[in-house]
Structures are given as structure tokens and as C-alpha cells.
Scaffold this motif. Sequence first.
Motif, PDB file in Angstrom:
ATOM      1  N   UNK A 182       0.967   2.104  -1.099  1.00  0.00           N
ATOM      2  CA  UNK A 182       0.543   3.518  -0.213  1.00  0.00           C
ATOM      3  C   UNK A 182      -0.754   4.118  -1.081  1.00  0.00           C
ATOM      4  N   UNK A 183      -0.597   4.157  -2.392  1.00  0.00           N
ATOM      5  CA  UNK A 183      -1.649   4.736  -3.318  1.00  0.00           C
ATOM      6  C   UNK A 183      -2.887   4.157  -2.876  1.00  0.00           C
ATOM      7  N   UNK A 184      -3.031   2.703  -2.737  1.00  0.00           N
ATOM      8  CA  UNK A 184      -4.396   2.156  -2.406  1.00  0.00           C
ATOM      9  C   UNK A 184      -5.054   2.737  -1.177  1.00  0.00           C
ATOM     10  N   UNK A 185      -4.132   2.807  -0.068  1.00  0.00           N
ATOM     11  CA  UNK A 185      -4.491   3.268   1.227  1.00  0.00           C
ATOM     12  C   UNK A 185      -5.147   4.930   1.163  1.00  0.00           C
ATOM     13  N   UNK A 186      -3.957   5.608   0.341  1.00  0.00           N
ATOM     14  CA  UNK A 186      -4.176   7.010   0.287  1.00  0.00           C
ATOM     15  C   UNK A 186      -5.585   7.452  -0.514  1.00  0.00           C
ATOM     16  N   UNK A 187      -5.782   6.748  -1.737  1.00  0.00           N
ATOM     17  CA  UNK A 187      -6.823   7.137  -2.691  1.00  0.00           C
ATOM     18  C   UNK A 187      -8.070   6.667  -1.843  1.00  0.00           C
ATOM     19  N   UNK A 188      -8.041   5.756  -1.230  1.00  0.00           N
ATOM     20  CA  UNK A 188      -9.506   5.445  -0.245  1.00  0.00           C
ATOM     21  C   UNK A 188      -9.664   6.526   0.676  1.00  0.00           C
ATOM     22  N   UNK A 189      -8.740   6.671   1.441  1.00  0.00           N
ATOM     23  CA  UNK A 189      -8.853   7.705   2.571  1.00  0.00           C
ATOM     24  C   UNK A 189      -9.381   9.157   1.984  1.00  0.00           C
ATOM     25  N   UNK A 248     -14.870   0.908  -4.889  1.00  0.00           N
ATOM     26  CA  UNK A 248     -13.970   0.136  -5.912  1.00  0.00           C
ATOM     27  C   UNK A 248     -12.495  -0.342  -5.478  1.00  0.00           C
ATOM     28  N   UNK A 249     -11.991   1.056  -4.818  1.00  0.00           N
ATOM     29  CA  UNK A 249     -10.637   0.622  -4.351  1.00  0.00           C
ATOM     30  C   UNK A 249     -10.761  -0.628  -3.172  1.00  0.00           C
ATOM     31  N   UNK A 250     -11.793  -0.871  -2.609  1.00  0.00           N
ATOM     32  CA  UNK A 250     -12.027  -1.707  -1.469  1.00  0.00           C
ATOM     33  C   UNK A 250     -12.019  -3.367  -2.118  1.00  0.00           C
ATOM     34  N   UNK A 251     -12.507  -3.043  -3.311  1.00  0.00           N
ATOM     35  CA  UNK A 251     -13.003  -4.497  -4.048  1.00  0.00           C
ATOM     36  C   UNK A 251     -11.879  -4.676  -5.124  1.00  0.00           C
ATOM     37  N   UNK A 252     -10.709  -3.923  -5.031  1.00  0.00           N
ATOM     38  CA  UNK A 252      -9.471  -3.800  -5.887  1.00  0.00           C
ATOM     39  C   UNK A 252      -9.768  -3.636  -7.589  1.00  0.00           C
ATOM     40  N   UNK A 253     -10.978  -2.962  -7.660  1.00  0.00           N
ATOM     41  CA  UNK A 253     -11.365  -2.540  -9.019  1.00  0.00           C
ATOM     42  C   UNK A 253     -10.942  -1.327  -9.258  1.00  0.00           C
TER      43      UNK A 253
END
Length: 257
Positions: free
Chosen positions: A59-66, A103-108
Motif C-alpha cells: 500500500x505504501x508503494x502505491x500511495x507514496x508514488x501517487x 525511484x519508487x517505480x524502480x524499487x529504489x
Amino acid sequence: MQIRSLGLKIGFSIALFLGFVAVTELSAASVTADDFKAILDHDSAHLLKQLKDGSPDKKGIIQSKATAMLIAMYAQKQMDGKDKTRDQQLATLRDNAVKVAEAVSSKKYKDAVEAAKLLSLKTAANPSAKTEAIDLSKLAKFEMFELMSPLKKTSGGGLNLESDLKEMADKLKDASKVPGLAARILTIAEYTENMPTDTGSGKKSVANWKKYAKMMKDAADEVYEGSKAAKPDLKKLQTSLGKLNASCTECHNVFKN
């Protein structure tokens, strides 16, 4: 002479009409600098919380990117060409927000955290940052499900926008939280216009997608403008909030079925 006079009158009338059109197109409410700062401070803190020091959950990955992409748009929309120094700072903020999302998209995720720490008006401007508007919807592999995630409840990592909107449309006693809600949904609507679905046929056509996105954007703009009156009319504002909520529902009835 009469022909010349008539020509001048027609020309003058056309000029007045074009001037009216230009004013109409530019009459959309602009988010104030104070509201922008309040949203930025809140959402950048929310973003860092979702990143969890570089170990975000799904959830954090999606929310942080958005959230990062929303911040990028907030900053870009604040650039108005009136103050070069401020525009440079806003462009820097926008670019740093995009770096977070990329960076989130690249999992960094560690890199995302470091870039997120720069999402402040206190961060020095990058003199090479370009102040021209860019199509943010094409960056960071940003997808529609990510864009809509801030609408989710706080318990799901979102910004609680959908629940807040429904609550305010049903009963409004205080207008203080309305500007932030409207500004965020307005930004989501601006992205939505440029991120049509790929169904492209029948009721789910791109034309209908853009129509509903514009309805949402216009309604959010009306809500924001009404909330910024010297003494907001709560009854009218609640009606506008209802219109905004209805625009979301109408779109969902077509594109989520």
C-alpha cells in the motif's frame, strides 16, 4: 467611410468577444500560496510516512508514488511566470517529486526517501531546473490505479478524500477543510484528463472519459472557488460538493462496471 466605420465596429466587437473568452478561460480558481504550502507540508509528511524509511509495504508503494506525483503537479500549477526565483524553486520541487516517483517505480526505496526529504519550500532551487510546464502524466510509469489511491481511506494509506467528500456533501458545518480537499481532487482530475482508459468504444470511449474528467475538474474548481469567499455560503458550498461527488459517481457508473 461607413464601410470603414462598420469594419472598425465589427473588429472592436470581435476583440471584446475574444477578450471575454480569454478571461473566461483564465477564470478558473487558482490555489493560493498559503493553501499550496499547507497541502505540501501535509502531503510530503504523509509521503515519508508511507515510505517507512525505505521499506514500504504494498500500500505504501502505491500511495507514496501517487502522493509524489500529486506534489509535482501542485508545484507546477503554482508557477505563473511572475517571479522567476519562485518559479525556479517550484520547478525544483516538481522535479524532486518526480524523482521520488521514479525511484519508487524502480524499487529504489532508499533513494525515494532521500528525494522525499527535499520536498519543501526550504530546499534551495536548482538553477538548471526548467520552469516550462511538462506533461507529468507521461512520467514515472504513473498509472490510473495509483492516481486514484489517495481517494482511499486513511486506514488504507490514502488521504481519505472520497470519504471526506461524501461527508461534506452530506453535512457541512465548517468550510476550513474544503480548500485542501478541492485542490487535491482538482489535481487528480487534471491528471485524469490526460490518462484515458484504453477501452475506446461505446460508453467507455475516450471522449466520454475526458467528458467525465472535465466534469470533475469543473466541479472541484467551483468548490475551491466557493470555499475561498470572504464568508463562504455553506449551503451553496454543500451543493457544489454534492455536484463534485455526483461527477465521481457518474464516471464510476460507466467506467467501473
